[in-house]
Design a protein around this motif. Structure first.
Motif, short mmCIF file in Angstrom:
data_model
loop_
_atom_site.label_atom_id
_atom_site.label_comp_id
_atom_site.label_asym_id
_atom_site.label_seq_id
_atom_site.Cartn_x
_atom_site.Cartn_y
_atom_site.Cartn_z
N CYS A 193 -22.89 22.25 6.59
CA CYS A 193 -22.11 23.11 7.51
C CYS A 193 -21.05 23.90 6.76
CB CYS A 193 -21.46 22.27 8.60
SG CYS A 193 -22.62 21.59 9.82
N PHE A 194 -20.43 23.27 5.78
CA PHE A 194 -19.38 23.98 5.02
C PHE A 194 -19.96 25.16 4.26
CE2 PHE A 194 -17.18 24.54 0.93
CZ PHE A 194 -15.95 24.98 1.40
N PHE A 195 -21.01 24.89 3.46
CA PHE A 195 -21.60 25.96 2.65
C PHE A 195 -22.32 27.00 3.52
CE2 PHE A 195 -21.65 22.60 -0.75
CZ PHE A 195 -20.73 23.23 -1.57
N GLY A 196 -22.99 26.54 4.59
CA GLY A 196 -23.73 27.46 5.45
C GLY A 196 -22.85 28.35 6.29
N CYS A 197 -21.63 27.88 6.60
CA CYS A 197 -20.73 28.65 7.46
C CYS A 197 -19.83 29.62 6.69
CB CYS A 197 -19.85 27.70 8.29
SG CYS A 197 -20.72 26.91 9.65
N LEU A 198 -19.91 29.62 5.37
CA LEU A 198 -19.07 30.52 4.59
C LEU A 198 -19.24 31.99 4.98
CD1 LEU A 198 -19.26 28.92 1.00
CD2 LEU A 198 -17.33 28.92 2.59
N PRO A 199 -20.49 32.47 5.24
CA PRO A 199 -20.62 33.86 5.70
C PRO A 199 -19.95 34.11 7.04
CG PRO A 199 -22.72 33.05 4.85
CD PRO A 199 -21.82 31.86 4.96
N ALA A 256 -25.31 35.08 12.59
CA ALA A 256 -25.32 33.71 13.12
C ALA A 256 -26.65 32.99 12.88
CB ALA A 256 -24.97 33.72 14.61
N PRO A 257 -27.81 33.60 13.20
CA PRO A 257 -29.07 32.90 12.92
C PRO A 257 -29.31 32.66 11.44
CG PRO A 257 -29.49 35.14 13.71
CD PRO A 257 -28.05 34.85 13.96
N TYR A 258 -28.90 33.60 10.57
CA TYR A 258 -29.04 33.39 9.13
C TYR A 258 -28.17 32.22 8.68
CZ TYR A 258 -31.76 37.60 8.00
OH TYR A 258 -32.77 38.55 7.88
N ALA A 259 -26.95 32.14 9.22
CA ALA A 259 -26.05 31.03 8.85
C ALA A 259 -26.61 29.69 9.33
CB ALA A 259 -24.66 31.27 9.44
N LEU A 260 -27.14 29.65 10.56
CA LEU A 260 -27.75 28.43 11.07
C LEU A 260 -28.96 28.03 10.24
CD1 LEU A 260 -27.96 26.19 13.21
CD2 LEU A 260 -29.26 27.79 14.65
N HIS A 261 -29.75 29.02 9.85
CA HIS A 261 -30.92 28.76 9.01
C HIS A 261 -30.49 28.18 7.66
CE1 HIS A 261 -35.19 29.12 8.65
NE2 HIS A 261 -35.14 29.89 7.56
N THR A 262 -29.43 28.72 7.10
CA THR A 262 -28.91 28.21 5.83
C THR A 262 -28.44 26.77 5.96
OG1 THR A 262 -28.20 30.45 5.23
CG2 THR A 262 -27.24 28.63 3.99
N ILE A 263 -27.69 26.49 7.03
CA ILE A 263 -27.20 25.12 7.26
C ILE A 263 -28.37 24.15 7.37
CG2 ILE A 263 -26.06 23.62 8.96
CD1 ILE A 263 -24.26 26.03 9.66
N SER A 264 -29.39 24.53 8.10
CA SER A 264 -30.54 23.65 8.32
C SER A 264 -31.30 23.40 7.02
CB SER A 264 -31.48 24.27 9.36
OG SER A 264 -30.79 24.58 10.56
N ILE A 265 -31.50 24.46 6.23
CA ILE A 265 -32.22 24.31 4.97
C ILE A 265 -31.44 23.41 4.01
CG2 ILE A 265 -33.00 25.53 2.90
CD1 ILE A 265 -33.72 27.89 4.72
N SER A 280 -29.56 40.97 4.04
CA SER A 280 -28.35 41.57 4.61
C SER A 280 -28.12 41.00 6.01
CB SER A 280 -28.53 43.09 4.68
OG SER A 280 -27.40 43.69 5.23
N PRO A 281 -26.86 40.66 6.37
CA PRO A 281 -25.59 41.03 5.74
C PRO A 281 -25.02 40.01 4.75
CG PRO A 281 -25.15 40.09 7.88
CD PRO A 281 -26.65 40.05 7.70
N PHE A 282 -25.84 39.11 4.20
CA PHE A 282 -25.37 38.21 3.17
C PHE A 282 -25.04 39.00 1.91
CE2 PHE A 282 -27.40 33.89 4.51
CZ PHE A 282 -26.55 33.87 5.61
N CYS A 283 -24.09 38.49 1.13
CA CYS A 283 -23.72 39.10 -0.14
C CYS A 283 -24.54 38.46 -1.26
CB CYS A 283 -22.24 38.90 -0.44
SG CYS A 283 -21.13 39.66 0.78
#
Length: 322
Positions: free
Chosen positions: A150-156, A96-105, A174-177
């Protein structure tokens, strides 16, 4: 891609306490400072009621994006300090924090591109009035930016992760692919670096053409020369900040995609580098408020003054040739 059949599945503790604190405390401090900086920008914009301007909406949204980036970075830093090994071997707690970080970036990148395009259209406005950016255009750009992020960041979170598989798993994030990281990195390198390059070069070219036009009319060109220098300096600073902030992360992902070593074989050097890239991304969040909003005389003010100057001198030139 990556597969680690010979790596031990026994995720023993490998981080030393002193190294964790040496990396974690600076990360926490930088994220807190970034939160304060961007909150100051947001409050200032709200108090001054400056949000009726299209560019102010983009600036405020950029501060929100940087605020969320810093908040998610703070969350990841806390997880790293309390349980550093989950940032190596991966855990549901980090997803969850990695996904939120991705969305923000991603939102920050899209906003920076939107600001560059808006500045270009602002300069070209007096030449082609149909390109004028309105408040509604800025609001639409903000909404589109967040929807895409949000779309791209929430894919994981929607299943594109490697929580329960060893194949294609990232050893750094990890746990990103790995295939997800590559899918995100390649197009966003273009978005983050190539598009702003052309927009700011376009601004400089327009200013230079107007300077030559005014010179042909016998008008003073000192103001245009000054504006051209300021915009060029600011553009270079923006580019260098983006390059310093994101290029090491991109290099880390490329290394991750070509790596065939186990997690423990990469400790500590590669993971220290990974944490340093996170601090560099936070540096971008610290630099954006200084470049775009907290400077005493931002490029937007100069461009606005040049617009009025251009119109008055163009009229004078037209009268002179009649």
């Amino acid at each position: 891609m990556n597969s680690y059949p010979n790596c031990s599945a026994n995720h023993t503790k490998i981080w030393s306490h002193h190294l964790v604190l040496a990396l974690g405390i600076p990360q926490l401090t930088m994220n807190i400072a970034s939160v304060i900086f961007n909150c100051t920008v947001i409050v200032t914009r709200m108090v001054t009621k400056d949000l009726h301007k299209p560019i102010s909406i983009l600036f405020c949204n950029l501060a929100f994006s940087d605020l969320f980036t810093s908040f998610s970075g703070f969350w990841i830093s806390v997880l790293f300090i309390t349980n550093p090994d989950i940032t190596i071997f991966g855990s549901k707690d980090t997803l969850a924090p990695y996904a939120l970080h991705t969305i923000s970036i991603l939102s920050t990148i899209y906003n920076l591109v939107s600001i560059g395009i808006e500045r270009y259209l602002a300069v070209a406005e007096s030449m082609r009035t149909r390109l004028r950016v309105s408040r509604n255009h800025s609001i639409a750009a903000v909404l589109i930016n967040w929807v895409l992020a949000c779309f791209f960041g929430c894919l994981p979170l929607m299943g594109w992760n490697c929580l329960h598989m060893e194949k294609n798993i990232s050893v750094l994030y990890s746990p990103f692919c790995i295939n997800y990281l590559i899918f995100m990195i390649i197009p966003h390198i273009v978005v983050a670096f190539i598009i702003p390059l052309f927009t700011y070069l376009g601004i400089i070219i327009i200013l230079r053409k107007r300077k030559l036009r005014m010179k042909a009319c016998g008008q003073a060109t000192g103001t245009y020369k000054s504006a051209e220098i300021q915009v060029a300096r600011t553009s270079i600073f923006i580019w260098l900040l983006g390059l310093i902030s994101y290029a090491p992360f991109v290099a880390g992902v490329i290394f991750d995609a070509t790596n065939h070593q186990c997690h423990t074989d990469l400790y500590p050097g590669v993971y220290i580098f990974r944490n340093c890239t996170a601090m560099l991304i936070t540096t971008n969040c610290l630099g954006n408020p200084v470049i775009y909003t907290l400077k005493a005389k931002p490029p937007g003010a100069v461009l606005k003054a040049l617009k009025c100057l251009s119109l008055s001198r163009a009229r004078a030139c037209a009268i002179e040739h009649t």
